[in-house]
Design a protein around this motif. Structure first.
Motif, mmCIF file in Angstrom:
data_model
loop_
_atom_site.group_PDB
_atom_site.id
_atom_site.type_symbol
_atom_site.label_atom_id
_atom_site.label_comp_id
_atom_site.label_asym_id
_atom_site.label_seq_id
_atom_site.Cartn_x
_atom_site.Cartn_y
_atom_site.Cartn_z
ATOM 1 N N GLY B 134 42.570 30.179 44.966
ATOM 2 C CA GLY B 134 41.441 29.485 45.727
ATOM 3 C C GLY B 134 41.428 30.552 47.004
ATOM 4 O O GLY B 134 40.162 30.639 47.476
ATOM 5 N N LEU B 135 42.411 30.757 47.425
ATOM 6 C CA LEU B 135 42.314 31.920 48.928
ATOM 7 C C LEU B 135 41.644 32.948 48.514
ATOM 8 O O LEU B 135 40.671 33.407 49.223
ATOM 9 C CB LEU B 135 43.792 31.798 49.408
ATOM 10 C CG LEU B 135 44.407 30.621 50.026
ATOM 11 C CD1 LEU B 135 45.718 31.266 50.559
ATOM 12 C CD2 LEU B 135 43.878 30.216 51.062
ATOM 13 N N PHE B 136 41.808 33.576 47.563
ATOM 14 C CA PHE B 136 40.925 34.861 47.312
ATOM 15 C C PHE B 136 39.667 34.755 46.771
ATOM 16 O O PHE B 136 38.918 35.429 47.219
ATOM 17 C CB PHE B 136 41.937 35.747 46.159
ATOM 18 C CG PHE B 136 43.368 36.191 46.879
ATOM 19 C CD1 PHE B 136 43.336 37.174 47.609
ATOM 20 C CD2 PHE B 136 44.360 35.180 46.702
ATOM 21 C CE1 PHE B 136 44.719 37.610 48.143
ATOM 22 C CE2 PHE B 136 45.779 35.586 47.096
ATOM 23 C CZ PHE B 136 45.737 36.887 48.023
ATOM 24 N N ALA B 137 39.505 33.645 46.080
ATOM 25 C CA ALA B 137 38.003 33.378 45.529
ATOM 26 C C ALA B 137 37.188 33.022 46.895
ATOM 27 O O ALA B 137 36.078 33.517 47.010
ATOM 28 C CB ALA B 137 38.027 32.243 44.652
ATOM 29 N N HIS B 138 37.947 32.437 47.851
ATOM 30 C CA HIS B 138 37.174 31.852 48.976
ATOM 31 C C HIS B 138 36.881 33.321 49.842
ATOM 32 O O HIS B 138 35.730 33.255 50.437
ATOM 33 C CB HIS B 138 38.141 30.985 49.725
ATOM 34 C CG HIS B 138 37.471 30.805 51.045
ATOM 35 N ND1 HIS B 138 36.386 29.683 51.276
ATOM 36 C CD2 HIS B 138 37.766 31.106 52.508
ATOM 37 C CE1 HIS B 138 35.927 29.655 52.522
ATOM 38 N NE2 HIS B 138 36.906 30.302 53.369
ATOM 39 N N VAL B 139 37.594 34.105 50.042
ATOM 40 C CA VAL B 139 37.248 35.375 50.969
ATOM 41 C C VAL B 139 36.433 36.538 50.152
ATOM 42 O O VAL B 139 36.038 37.411 50.728
ATOM 43 C CB VAL B 139 38.554 35.981 51.543
ATOM 44 C CG1 VAL B 139 39.311 35.121 52.429
ATOM 45 C CG2 VAL B 139 39.634 36.539 50.434
ATOM 46 N N GLY B 140 36.208 36.067 48.826
ATOM 47 C CA GLY B 140 35.589 36.908 47.871
ATOM 48 C C GLY B 140 36.234 38.014 47.468
ATOM 49 O O GLY B 140 35.612 38.966 46.857
ATOM 50 N N VAL B 141 37.571 37.950 47.354
ATOM 51 C CA VAL B 141 38.258 39.206 46.203
ATOM 52 C C VAL B 141 38.145 38.674 44.921
ATOM 53 O O VAL B 141 38.060 37.300 44.580
ATOM 54 C CB VAL B 141 39.731 39.030 46.617
ATOM 55 C CG1 VAL B 141 40.309 39.960 45.773
ATOM 56 C CG2 VAL B 141 39.926 39.644 48.242
ATOM 57 N N LYS B 142 37.724 39.592 44.133
ATOM 58 C CA LYS B 142 37.455 39.090 42.905
ATOM 59 C C LYS B 142 38.849 38.669 42.163
ATOM 60 O O LYS B 142 39.892 39.083 42.432
ATOM 61 C CB LYS B 142 37.136 40.429 41.854
ATOM 62 C CG LYS B 142 35.790 41.037 42.614
ATOM 63 C CD LYS B 142 35.307 42.401 41.614
ATOM 64 C CE LYS B 142 34.244 42.663 41.919
ATOM 65 N NZ LYS B 142 33.842 43.945 41.205
ATOM 66 N N THR B 143 38.981 37.441 41.368
ATOM 67 C CA THR B 143 39.873 36.445 41.165
ATOM 68 C C THR B 143 40.039 36.252 39.801
ATOM 69 O O THR B 143 39.036 35.489 39.262
ATOM 70 C CB THR B 143 39.980 35.384 42.242
ATOM 71 O OG1 THR B 143 39.928 35.754 43.478
ATOM 72 C CG2 THR B 143 41.315 34.550 41.914
ATOM 73 N N VAL B 144 41.069 36.493 39.191
ATOM 74 C CA VAL B 144 40.939 36.343 37.571
ATOM 75 C C VAL B 144 42.364 35.214 37.054
ATOM 76 O O VAL B 144 43.322 35.761 37.847
ATOM 77 C CB VAL B 144 41.058 37.575 37.031
ATOM 78 C CG1 VAL B 144 41.286 37.585 35.266
ATOM 79 C CG2 VAL B 144 40.060 38.547 37.399
ATOM 80 N N VAL B 145 42.067 34.464 36.200
ATOM 81 C CA VAL B 145 43.119 33.572 35.626
ATOM 82 C C VAL B 145 43.183 33.517 34.258
ATOM 83 O O VAL B 145 42.268 32.562 33.859
ATOM 84 C CB VAL B 145 43.263 32.281 36.570
ATOM 85 C CG1 VAL B 145 44.455 31.629 36.327
ATOM 86 C CG2 VAL B 145 42.941 32.293 37.917
ATOM 87 N N PRO B 146 43.613 34.395 33.611
ATOM 88 C CA PRO B 146 43.412 34.408 32.141
ATOM 89 C C PRO B 146 44.214 33.357 31.586
ATOM 90 O O PRO B 146 45.288 33.013 32.009
ATOM 91 C CB PRO B 146 43.784 35.646 31.560
ATOM 92 C CG PRO B 146 44.104 36.601 32.763
ATOM 93 C CD PRO B 146 44.406 35.594 33.838
ATOM 94 N N ALA B 147 43.813 32.780 30.446
ATOM 95 C CA ALA B 147 44.346 31.500 29.840
ATOM 96 C C ALA B 147 45.195 31.810 28.452
ATOM 97 O O ALA B 147 46.142 31.218 28.256
ATOM 98 C CB ALA B 147 43.253 30.314 29.592
ATOM 99 N N VAL B 148 44.713 32.558 27.824
ATOM 100 C CA VAL B 148 45.083 33.258 26.493
ATOM 101 C C VAL B 148 45.226 34.564 26.318
ATOM 102 O O VAL B 148 44.670 35.279 27.378
ATOM 103 C CB VAL B 148 44.245 32.648 25.206
ATOM 104 C CG1 VAL B 148 43.883 31.195 25.352
ATOM 105 C CG2 VAL B 148 42.859 33.330 25.417
ATOM 106 N N PRO B 149 46.196 35.160 25.403
ATOM 107 C CA PRO B 149 46.533 36.361 25.220
ATOM 108 C C PRO B 149 45.289 37.394 25.336
ATOM 109 O O PRO B 149 45.316 38.485 25.834
ATOM 110 C CB PRO B 149 47.496 36.362 24.102
ATOM 111 C CG PRO B 149 47.824 35.332 24.001
ATOM 112 C CD PRO B 149 47.023 34.153 24.623
ATOM 113 N N SER B 150 44.500 36.981 24.514
ATOM 114 C CA SER B 150 43.219 38.174 24.283
ATOM 115 C C SER B 150 42.407 38.225 25.632
ATOM 116 O O SER B 150 41.991 39.119 25.921
ATOM 117 C CB SER B 150 42.349 37.515 23.174
ATOM 118 O OG SER B 150 41.788 36.155 23.354
#
Lengths: 333, 329
Positions: B134-150
């Motif tokens: 959330g900190l990175f999303a807040h400051v505007g850094v592109k933030t990715v959290v993949p859930a599955v292998p593909s």
């Protein structure tokens, strides 16, 4: 010839700063500046040792470095004034002036922060097989930042072709170097096996000689060198002091500090007519720069977040459409 | 179709991109021996000049990556511990992220920061268990959290090809996930697009990272009683607001399942976004770590702070109360 070039750069920066301070007072440059008056010989001597394809990083007190690397004074002044034709389109201002086409990877407003950036750039340039080098300019205040010392270690380990130029102007804002630095600045570099040299930072020739040797060593794969260039900051830490007058140094001390003036040190090496011809040329150039900045258009507020990303966001954020749903409409069984 | 594990997907994406683009290099601690497994085999395949073990100097090597990126390289920086992002926050949020705007578009900083094993790994205690996306999303850094292998494969590929800094969180709880995939069909997944893992009509569960599996399990349990749509934003910034809005139009109800602290967290942003949109049929709920939590060491205490199935089930029952009481659609 080299003496005339060095003098021209010192005088260019001196004249630029004088006019920039006037524009701060006139309200044309918002926010104020950190003038580098008195420290011009460092920028002039170091940049004279560089090739156009070498890169530099600078500091909050960075006008001299950016100009000495070749930036257009008119676009630089326009940047200070926050105008669209400024070097950074008015998005950076005094503390972030950059000109990537000239290898100026930006002035940086966090003390010491650009040292690892310059060293990382240097490492990458060497890795690519080129003999380009990087210079990290930083102040005496930066030598107590952990990241700077980490960068010394990594630069030495990876033999990054970076010249570490510490401008020791005697003060970190109001704090004297002696009150802030245990051990020594040279000793910090030497602890990592980095050759370190004390240089008269008020003498452009001395700086050029030391920088040329450090640059040659870096180009040849010898790794980093630190130059501690001592100079005196003639003006305020920030133009804010012109009105706040925090008074951490006496008039007598200031007068003593100004007694050795790089402009005079280098000017004395030129024939009077050569010097006055350069002065006249610079007056015209810098007056035109001021006029350019004053007349330059302001950026359009609608463009405030232009360049926030190099790769635009995909998809472009879509506002949630307003589609009122009647309260509890679907619960009616 | 072969099973692809999440960790192998990250390793494969990085290897494929390094093979395709010679400017991609890796910095990190113990990356040559691949302590995290993400970089397994890469030092041997691409050589020590592209896979660099760094000393324990996170601030310096993070900014070394910035400098290298400014002169043309593309870097992947691996951090073994999510809390190291606090240490290097200046170098990412205040340096790398700001170069593009501050330089007026002159600079590009293509650096991907990869966190394999973010969040709780159970019993790693207070300083190794954070999930600061959330900190990175807040400051505007592109933030990715993949859930599955593909998605791990496709989003890491997109991050590496992006010209901006991107932080990729690979939650510890997702590393063991396996998926049947057609390897030939793997490709980049664009940043900023969510994914509906399971369609439904009664409630949208927005689940982040490893919690997608928890949401799918709960959705399965409730099948026949409550129709749960599981929406995975995949990228927290930029957030797929259009995809979220479309899901909420279908269901009219919202629960967010987010493994980060409650106050000012990602779930709060999703709730706020929903509140600004069309009126929901029920007040939305979020299932998160407690406000301001520090994860304690003892496993039972650690688990007590993490959002999970029980909390999600309760929240779904709350927002779909009408359904539960038999008065619904």
């Amino acid at each position: 010839m080299a003496d005339a070039e060095l003098y021209r750069t010192v005088a260019l920066v001196r004249g630029f700063e004088r006019r920039a301070v006037e524009l701060v007072r006139a309200g044309v440059v918002p926010g104020g500046i950190h003038p580098c008056t008195g420290q011009e010989a460092v920028a002039a001597g170091v940049c004279a040792a560089l090739r156009p394809d070498d890169v530099v990083t600078s500091t909050h007190r960075g006008h001299g470095h950016v100009l000495a690397k070749g930036a257009d004074p008119a676009r630089m002044m326009a940047e200070l004034a926050g105008r669209e034709p400024g070097l950074n389109r008015g998005r950076g201002g005094s503390m972030h002036a950059a000109d990537f086409a000239l290898g100026v990877l930006g002035a940086n407003a966090m003390v010491g922060a650009a040292v690892p950036i310059a060293a990382g750039a240097a490492w990458a340039l060497r890795r690519a097989g080129s003999d380009r080098v990087a210079v990290a300019f930083f102040g005496d205040g930066a030598v107590n930042q952990g990241v700077v010392l980490e960068a010394f270690n990594l630069a030495a380990l990876w033999r990054a072709p970076v010249v570490l130029v510490c401008e020791n102007n005697g003060f970190a804002t109001s704090m004297r170097t002696a009150d802030a630095v245990a051990g020594s600045i040279l000793g910090r570099a030497r602890a990592f096996g980095i050759p370190a040299l004390a240089v008269d930072g008020t003498d452009p020739r001395a700086v050029l000689a030391a920088a040329s040797a450090a640059v040659a060593r870096a180009r040849a794969g010898g790794g980093p060198t630190l130059l501690e260039c001592a100079a005196y900051r003639f003006d305020a830490h920030h133009t804010w002091e012109h009105t706040a007058r925090p008074g951490y140094r006496s008039a007598a001390e200031e007068a003593a500090g100004r007694a050795r003036d790089p402009l005079e040190v280098q000017g004395a090496r030129l024939a009077p007519e050569v010097r006055s011809a350069i002065d006249a040329e610079l007056d015209e150039l810098l007056d035109a720069a001021v006029e350019f900045a004053r007349g330059a258009p302001h950026p359009d507020p609608a463009s405030a977040l232009d360049h926030l990303y190099a790769t635009p966001l995909v998809p472009v954020p879509v506002p949630v459409p307003v589609e009122p749903v009647p309260l509890h409409a679907t619960e009616v069984g | 179709m072969p099973k692809l594990s999440y960790l192998k997907a990250l390793n494969r994406a990085l290897g494929d991109e390094m093979a395709r683009d010679a400017s991609v290099c890796v910095f990190g601690e113990d990356v040559r021996v691949a302590v995290s497994n993400v970089t397994a085999g890469l030092a041997k395949r691409f050589g020590p000049q592209r896979v660099l073990d760094t000393p324990i100097s996170e601030q310096a090597f993070t900014s070394f990556a910035t400098g290298a990126a400014l002169v043309g390289l593309r870097l992947l920086v691996e951090f073994q511990i999510p809390s190291l992002l606090f240490l290097a926050f200046e170098q990412i949020a205040n340096q790398a992220h700001k170069f593009s705007l501050m330089s007026g578009g002159q600079a590009r900083v293509p650096v991907t920061y990869l966190l394999p094993g973010s969040g709780s790994r159970e019993a790693w205690a207070g300083q190794h268990s954070d999930h600061p996306y959330g900190l990175f999303a807040h400051v505007g850094v592109k933030t990715v959290v993949p859930a599955v292998p593909s998605d791990a494969y496709g989003l890491l590929l997109s991050a590496l090809r992006d010209d901006d800094p991107v932080v990729v969180f690979a939650p510890a709880g997702a590393l063991g996930v396996r998926e049947d995939v057609d390897l030939a069909a793997l490709g980049p997944v664009p940043l900023g697009r969510g994914r509906v893992h399971r369609a439904g009509t009664d409630v949208t569960v927005v689940a982040v990272g490893h919690l997608v599996q928890e949401a799918l399990a709960v959705a399965g349990e409730l099948a026949g009683r409550v129709s749960v749509e599981v929406f995975d934003p995949r990228t927290l910034h930029p957030l797929d607001r259009a995809g979220l809005a479309a899901s909420l139009r279908r269901t009219g109800r919202l629960v967010v399942l987010d493994d980060s602290n409650r106050s000012c967290g990602f779930a709060a942003e999703v709730l706020a976004t929903a509140a600004e949109g069309p009126r929901l049929r029920a007040a939305p709920r979020r299932v998160t770590r407690p406000e301001g939590a520090v994860l304690p060491f003892a496993p039972a205490l650690d688990r007590a702070c993490q959002p999970g199935r029980a909390g999600l089930l309760a929240a779904i029952e709350e927002v779909t109360g009408v359904l539960r009481e038999g008065g619904g659609t």
